[in-house]
Design an enzyme around this catalytic site. Structure first.
Site, mmCIF file in Angstrom:
data_model
loop_
_atom_site.group_PDB
_atom_site.id
_atom_site.type_symbol
_atom_site.label_atom_id
_atom_site.label_comp_id
_atom_site.label_asym_id
_atom_site.label_seq_id
_atom_site.Cartn_x
_atom_site.Cartn_y
_atom_site.Cartn_z
ATOM 1 C CG LEU A 66 45.762 24.709 17.788
ATOM 2 C CD1 LEU A 66 45.690 25.750 16.672
ATOM 3 C CD2 LEU A 66 44.375 24.489 18.393
ATOM 4 C CB SER A 67 50.441 19.358 18.392
ATOM 5 O OG SER A 67 51.275 20.466 18.237
ATOM 6 C CB THR B 125 54.919 22.121 24.396
ATOM 7 O OG1 THR B 125 54.736 23.524 24.203
ATOM 8 C CG2 THR B 125 53.834 21.605 25.332
ATOM 9 C CE LYS C 169 59.220 23.702 22.982
ATOM 10 N NZ LYS C 169 59.026 24.670 21.928
ATOM 11 C CG ASP D 178 60.535 24.770 18.585
ATOM 12 O OD1 ASP D 178 59.486 24.339 18.072
ATOM 13 O OD2 ASP D 178 60.767 24.717 19.809
ATOM 14 N N GLY E 97 62.161 37.057 25.134
ATOM 15 C CA GLY E 97 62.211 35.717 25.721
ATOM 16 C C GLY E 97 63.589 35.100 25.566
ATOM 17 N N GLY F 268 63.679 31.475 26.584
ATOM 18 C CA GLY F 268 63.358 30.078 26.872
ATOM 19 C C GLY F 268 63.710 29.197 25.679
ATOM 20 N N GLY G 106 51.766 32.275 15.389
ATOM 21 C CA GLY G 106 52.637 31.090 15.364
ATOM 22 C C GLY G 106 52.076 29.895 14.620
HETATM 23 P P1 NAP Z 1 59.879 28.279 28.048
HETATM 24 O O1 NAP Z 1 61.116 27.557 27.682
HETATM 25 O O2 NAP Z 1 59.127 27.868 29.262
HETATM 26 O O3 NAP Z 1 60.261 29.859 28.165
HETATM 27 C C1 NAP Z 1 59.316 30.775 28.603
HETATM 28 C C2 NAP Z 1 59.790 32.188 28.320
HETATM 29 O O4 NAP Z 1 58.705 33.079 28.637
HETATM 30 C C3 NAP Z 1 60.978 32.628 29.172
HETATM 31 O O5 NAP Z 1 61.740 33.554 28.448
HETATM 32 C C4 NAP Z 1 60.276 33.307 30.360
HETATM 33 O O6 NAP Z 1 61.076 34.278 31.011
HETATM 34 C C5 NAP Z 1 59.145 34.013 29.643
HETATM 35 N N1 NAP Z 1 58.019 34.283 30.531
HETATM 36 C C6 NAP Z 1 57.214 33.388 31.146
HETATM 37 N N2 NAP Z 1 56.283 34.022 31.885
HETATM 38 C C7 NAP Z 1 56.520 35.352 31.735
HETATM 39 C C8 NAP Z 1 55.911 36.523 32.263
HETATM 40 N N3 NAP Z 1 54.853 36.442 33.099
HETATM 41 N N4 NAP Z 1 56.403 37.733 31.897
HETATM 42 C C9 NAP Z 1 57.447 37.817 31.041
HETATM 43 N N5 NAP Z 1 58.090 36.736 30.522
HETATM 44 C C10 NAP Z 1 57.621 35.525 30.868
HETATM 45 O O7 NAP Z 1 58.798 28.250 26.877
HETATM 46 P P2 NAP Z 1 59.066 28.045 25.319
HETATM 47 O O8 NAP Z 1 59.055 26.606 25.015
HETATM 48 O O9 NAP Z 1 60.225 28.873 24.906
HETATM 49 O O10 NAP Z 1 57.697 28.652 24.699
HETATM 50 C C11 NAP Z 1 57.454 30.036 24.684
HETATM 51 C C12 NAP Z 1 56.189 30.324 23.874
HETATM 52 O O11 NAP Z 1 56.362 29.972 22.505
HETATM 53 C C13 NAP Z 1 54.982 29.544 24.359
HETATM 54 O O12 NAP Z 1 53.862 30.400 24.376
HETATM 55 C C14 NAP Z 1 54.791 28.468 23.317
HETATM 56 O O13 NAP Z 1 53.430 28.069 23.192
HETATM 57 C C15 NAP Z 1 55.272 29.180 22.063
HETATM 58 N N6 NAP Z 1 55.774 28.240 21.035
HETATM 59 C C16 NAP Z 1 55.154 28.185 19.826
HETATM 60 C C17 NAP Z 1 55.653 27.359 18.845
HETATM 61 C C18 NAP Z 1 54.985 27.296 17.497
HETATM 62 O O14 NAP Z 1 55.230 26.337 16.778
HETATM 63 N N7 NAP Z 1 54.226 28.288 17.112
HETATM 64 C C19 NAP Z 1 56.782 26.552 19.078
HETATM 65 C C20 NAP Z 1 57.385 26.644 20.320
HETATM 66 C C21 NAP Z 1 56.878 27.493 21.309
HETATM 67 P P3 NAP Z 1 62.059 33.875 32.233
HETATM 68 O O15 NAP Z 1 63.332 33.415 31.602
HETATM 69 O O16 NAP Z 1 62.183 35.143 32.977
HETATM 70 O O17 NAP Z 1 61.361 32.792 33.014
#
Ligand code: NAP
Length: 299
Positions: free
Chosen positions: A33-34, A79, A83, A120, A144, A146, A260
């Site tokens: 939505l950004s 995103t 990151k 973030d 998580g 990530g 979020g």
């Molecule tokens: P990222 O760096 O790619 O990290 C992904 C995380 O999700 C890792 O901990 C990964 O685990 C886990 N994961 C992925 N697939 C999975 C599965 N099938 N089962 C269990 N765990 C799983 O992503 P990120 O940037 O941290 O973003 C994470 C989420 O936060 C996203 O949905 C993003 O849209 C949301 N977000 C929202 C905002 C906001 O402003 N509201 C800001 C930032 C992010 P592993 O380490 O095992 O791979």
């Protein structure tokens, strides 16, 4: 058109354009939505700027960064899942991005050097509203490890949370995060748990933060069962574009819920201010987010 062709096409048209650009790099990006939020803000401030999403494959990150070097491009958001990876292509990282290995905002200094930082953590804290005031009493579980989980966990530890526990699909990444967090605080109790153990211990937490990307797709399951969670505790899901299974379960188990969207708003306002050096118009950005989420969920 192939992604590669699209990027080359973008490079050509941007180099001839008098408009300024900000990009979002990620995969997926269709749910974001950004663009609606930032384009509404640019319009409100009378800036001839455009924010648009670019879907990148992992081998195309360097090409994405090439786009940022064009003088018309003012910066970018990064995103899922880039990151961490984008950092090594930038000239300089903020101390926070360097520590967390997480960049969600790129901007340029006056000499054109590319700078990476993360908004973030602060965006997350601002989204907590009155919970932020009682952080020193909070016992938090983070799902998580990530980029965003690292930013959220660090922000909570530095803000003085009483206990921060982490559970992640890949245990080694949770252990690495715990090790880092322990260098930030001597008072916060920091630990890692596997998911079955976390499920058993859920009654101990005042707040459970869902920071994995599981839930991005409509039919994704929740990464954790919430039957043992404390009624009245707060479940936060960083996902913002639809109601996730995690938040549905939270509601069913009588937890309070927060998605979020407010975090997206606050982290976006901070990014906007890095790019434009102007105060972000909060009501306009928030209305644009609500409208665009409504549109997204109608399709
Ligand atoms: P990222 O760096 O790619 O990290 C992904 C995380 O999700 C890792 O901990 C990964 O685990 C886990 N994961 C992925 N697939 C999975 C599965 N099938 N089962 C269990 N765990 C799983 O992503 P990120 O940037 O941290 O973003 C994470 C989420 O936060 C996203 O949905 C993003 O849209 C949301 N977000 C929202 C905002 C906001 O402003 N509201 C800001 C930032 C992010 P592993 O380490 O095992 O791979």
């Amino acid at each position: 058109m192939e992604i590669m062709d699209r990027i080359h096409h973008r490079l050509n048209s941007i180099s001839k354009s008098s408009q300024s650009y900000v990009f979002l790099f990620g995969n997926p990006v269709h749910h974001s939505l950004s663009p609606a939020m930032h384009n509404a803000a640019f319009k409100a401030l009378g800036l001839p700027w455009k924010y648009s999403s670019i879907l990148l494959k992992p081998e195309q990150i360097a090409l994405g960064v090439e786009l940022l070097k064009l003088p018309q491009v003012r910066g970018a958001n990064i995103t899922v899942p880039y990151k961490e990876a984008v950092g090594r292509y930038l000239n300089q990282l903020s101390p926070w991005s360097h520590r967390l290995q997480s960049v969600n905002t790129c901007f340029k200094n006056p000499r054109g050097a590319l700078y990476g930082t993360t908004t973030d953590g602060e965006g997350f804290l601002k989204s907590l509203g009155s919970y932020r005031k009682k952080i020193s009493q909070l016992q938090v579980l983070i799902l998580g490890a990530g980029g965003s989980a690292r930013a959220v966990a660090s922000a909570l530890v530095l803000e003085g949370a009483k206990r921060v526990h982490i559970t992640n699909r890949t245990t080694a990444k949770a252990v690495e995060l715990k090790r880092k967090l322990q260098t930030y605080s001597k008072t916060c109790e920091i630990a890692c748990l596997d998911i079955p153990e976390a499920e058993k211990q859920l009654h101990r937490y005042d707040m459970i933060v869902q920071a994995t990307s599981l839930g991005l797709n409509k039919n994704d399951p929740s990464p954790i069962r919430l039957t043992k969670a404390q009624p009245g505790s707060l479940a936060v899901d960083l996902i913002y574009h639809h109601r996730t299974e995690f938040l549905r379960l939270a509601q069913m188990n009588h937890l309070k819920t927060l998605d979020g969207l407010l975090m997206l708003l606050y982290q976006g306002m901070l990014s906007f201010e890095y790019w434009t050096r102007q105060k972000a118009p909060k009501p306009i950005m928030y209305q644009a987010l609500l409208k665009s989420r409504h549109r997204f969920n109608k399709v």
